[in-house]
Design a protein around this motif. Structure first.
Motif, PDB file in Angstrom:
ATOM      1  N   ILE A  73      60.651  24.689  88.745  1.00 21.90           N
ATOM      2  CA  ILE A  73      60.690  24.881  90.197  1.00 21.90           C
ATOM      3  C   ILE A  73      59.721  25.982  90.614  1.00 21.90           C
ATOM      4  O   ILE A  73      59.023  25.856  91.625  1.00 21.90           O
ATOM      5  CB  ILE A  73      62.123  25.169  90.675  1.00 21.90           C
ATOM      6  CG1 ILE A  73      62.952  23.893  90.552  1.00 21.90           C
ATOM      7  CG2 ILE A  73      62.139  25.688  92.106  1.00 21.90           C
ATOM      8  CD1 ILE A  73      64.407  24.050  90.870  1.00 21.90           C
ATOM      9  N   LYS A  74      59.658  27.048  89.829  1.00 22.30           N
ATOM     10  CA  LYS A  74      58.712  28.134  90.128  1.00 22.30           C
ATOM     11  C   LYS A  74      57.281  27.607  90.078  1.00 22.30           C
ATOM     12  O   LYS A  74      56.457  27.915  90.943  1.00 22.30           O
ATOM     13  CB  LYS A  74      58.916  29.273  89.141  1.00 22.30           C
ATOM     14  CG  LYS A  74      58.133  30.514  89.466  1.00 22.30           C
ATOM     15  CD  LYS A  74      58.635  31.671  88.632  1.00 22.30           C
ATOM     16  CE  LYS A  74      57.906  32.931  88.907  1.00 22.30           C
ATOM     17  NZ  LYS A  74      58.178  33.499  90.215  1.00 22.30           N
ATOM     18  N   PHE A  75      56.967  26.788  89.086  1.00 24.30           N
ATOM     19  CA  PHE A  75      55.643  26.191  88.929  1.00 24.30           C
ATOM     20  C   PHE A  75      55.327  25.278  90.115  1.00 24.30           C
ATOM     21  O   PHE A  75      54.233  25.343  90.687  1.00 24.30           O
ATOM     22  CB  PHE A  75      55.621  25.418  87.600  1.00 24.30           C
ATOM     23  CG  PHE A  75      54.294  24.878  87.196  1.00 24.30           C
ATOM     24  CD1 PHE A  75      53.281  25.722  86.786  1.00 24.30           C
ATOM     25  CD2 PHE A  75      54.055  23.512  87.218  1.00 24.30           C
ATOM     26  CE1 PHE A  75      52.050  25.228  86.393  1.00 24.30           C
ATOM     27  CE2 PHE A  75      52.842  22.999  86.831  1.00 24.30           C
ATOM     28  CZ  PHE A  75      51.827  23.865  86.424  1.00 24.30           C
TER      29      PHE A  75
ATOM     30  N   THR B 224      52.738  26.118  97.562  1.00 24.00           N
ATOM     31  CA  THR B 224      52.265  27.209  98.403  1.00 24.00           C
ATOM     32  C   THR B 224      50.745  27.195  98.493  1.00 24.00           C
ATOM     33  O   THR B 224      50.180  27.353  99.573  1.00 24.00           O
ATOM     34  CB  THR B 224      52.754  28.564  97.852  1.00 24.00           C
ATOM     35  OG1 THR B 224      54.181  28.530  97.748  1.00 24.00           O
ATOM     36  CG2 THR B 224      52.345  29.698  98.758  1.00 24.00           C
TER      37      THR B 224
ATOM     38  N   PHE C 136      64.370  26.508  86.210  1.00 24.82           N
ATOM     39  CA  PHE C 136      63.808  27.637  86.951  1.00 24.82           C
ATOM     40  C   PHE C 136      62.292  27.680  86.804  1.00 24.82           C
ATOM     41  O   PHE C 136      61.568  27.831  87.788  1.00 24.82           O
ATOM     42  CB  PHE C 136      64.429  28.954  86.457  1.00 24.82           C
ATOM     43  CG  PHE C 136      63.748  30.171  86.988  1.00 24.82           C
ATOM     44  CD1 PHE C 136      63.956  30.577  88.293  1.00 24.82           C
ATOM     45  CD2 PHE C 136      62.891  30.911  86.188  1.00 24.82           C
ATOM     46  CE1 PHE C 136      63.323  31.700  88.796  1.00 24.82           C
ATOM     47  CE2 PHE C 136      62.259  32.033  86.673  1.00 24.82           C
ATOM     48  CZ  PHE C 136      62.479  32.434  87.981  1.00 24.82           C
ATOM     49  N   VAL C 137      61.798  27.522  85.580  1.00 28.36           N
ATOM     50  CA  VAL C 137      60.348  27.559  85.341  1.00 28.36           C
ATOM     51  C   VAL C 137      59.653  26.399  86.051  1.00 28.36           C
ATOM     52  O   VAL C 137      58.608  26.590  86.683  1.00 28.36           O
ATOM     53  CB  VAL C 137      60.048  27.544  83.824  1.00 28.36           C
ATOM     54  CG1 VAL C 137      58.581  27.321  83.552  1.00 28.36           C
ATOM     55  CG2 VAL C 137      60.512  28.839  83.184  1.00 28.36           C
TER      56      VAL C 137
ATOM     57  N   THR D 209      56.677  25.361  93.139  1.00 24.54           N
ATOM     58  CA  THR D 209      56.585  26.164  94.352  1.00 24.54           C
ATOM     59  C   THR D 209      55.219  26.830  94.454  1.00 24.54           C
ATOM     60  O   THR D 209      54.634  26.902  95.539  1.00 24.54           O
ATOM     61  CB  THR D 209      57.698  27.226  94.377  1.00 24.54           C
ATOM     62  OG1 THR D 209      58.963  26.576  94.264  1.00 24.54           O
ATOM     63  CG2 THR D 209      57.659  28.036  95.651  1.00 24.54           C
ATOM     64  N   ARG D 210      54.697  27.302  93.338  1.00 21.99           N
ATOM     65  CA  ARG D 210      53.377  27.938  93.336  1.00 21.99           C
ATOM     66  C   ARG D 210      52.309  26.939  93.790  1.00 21.99           C
ATOM     67  O   ARG D 210      51.461  27.262  94.620  1.00 21.99           O
ATOM     68  CB  ARG D 210      53.026  28.473  91.952  1.00 21.99           C
ATOM     69  CG  ARG D 210      51.670  29.174  91.952  1.00 21.99           C
ATOM     70  CD  ARG D 210      51.232  29.642  90.595  1.00 21.99           C
ATOM     71  NE  ARG D 210      52.266  30.410  89.925  1.00 21.99           N
ATOM     72  CZ  ARG D 210      52.344  30.544  88.614  1.00 21.99           C
ATOM     73  NH1 ARG D 210      51.466  29.962  87.833  1.00 21.99           N
ATOM     74  NH2 ARG D 210      53.305  31.253  88.072  1.00 21.99           N
TER      75      ARG D 210
END
Length: 143
Positions: free
Chosen positions: A97-99, A105, A94-95, A101-102
Motif C-alpha cells: 500500500i505504501k508503494f 501521489t 503495508f509495504v 500510494t507513492r
C-alpha cells in the motif's frame, strides 16, 4: 428489501465484485505461501533455538484426558504461529500500500516530470493553465 438487492446489483455490476474476487484469490494464495514460510522456514530454526520445542505443540492443559473424556487445553503455541503469519501478511500489505500510494501521489502531481502523468490529469492541468491565462487577459482588459 428490493432497494438492498438493487444496491447489491449495482455494486456487483460496477466491477467492485470482480476486483474483490481477484483480491480474495490472490490473498488466499499469498496466505498459503506465508503459512508454508512460517511452518517450514521460520519455525524450525526457532525450534532449534529453543531446544527442539515445537510451538504448535505448546498448550496449557485445563483438564487431562480420562478414559473417553477428551483433553481440554488452550493451544497457545498455535496462536504464536498464527500471530507470526499475521505479522508477515500485515507487513507485506503495508509495504504494498505504501508503494502504491507513492506512485499514485507522483501520478497525481502534474508538475512532476519523473513519472508520466495520466492523460486525464494532464488535460486538467492544461485546462487550469489556459484558464489562468484567460483570467490574466480579462484582468488586463478591465483596466
Amino acid at each position: 428489501m428490493k432497494k438492498f438487492f438493487d444496491e447489491f446489483k449495482s455494486f456487483a455490476i460496477q466491477g467492485n465484485m470482480i476486483d474483490m474476487a481477484v483480491g480474495i484469490i490472490i490473498g488466499t494464495a499469498f496466505n498459503k505461501v506465508v503459512s508454508v514460510l512460517v511452518n517450514k522456514v521460520i519455525m524450525p530454526p526457532l525450534s532449534l533455538l529453543t531446544n527442539d520445542v515445537h510451538f504448535s505443540d505448546k498448550q496449557y492443559v485445563l483438564r487431562e484426558a480420562q478414559g473417553e473424556i477428551e483433553e481440554v487445553a488452550i493451544g497457545y503455541g498455535a496462536l504464536i504461529e498464527v500471530l507470526v503469519d499475521f505479522l508477515i501478511i500485515a507487513f507485506t500489505i503495508f509495504v504494498v500500500i505504501k508503494f502504491m500510494t507513492r506512485f499514485r501521489t507522483k501520478a497525481e502531481d502534474p508538475k512532476d516530470k519523473e513519472v508520466k502523468t495520466p492523460k486525464d490529469i494532464q488535460l486538467l492541468a492544461s485546462l487550469e493553465k489556459l484558464m489562468e491565462e484567460q483570467n490574466e487577459l480579462l484582468r488586463g482588459l478591465k483596466k
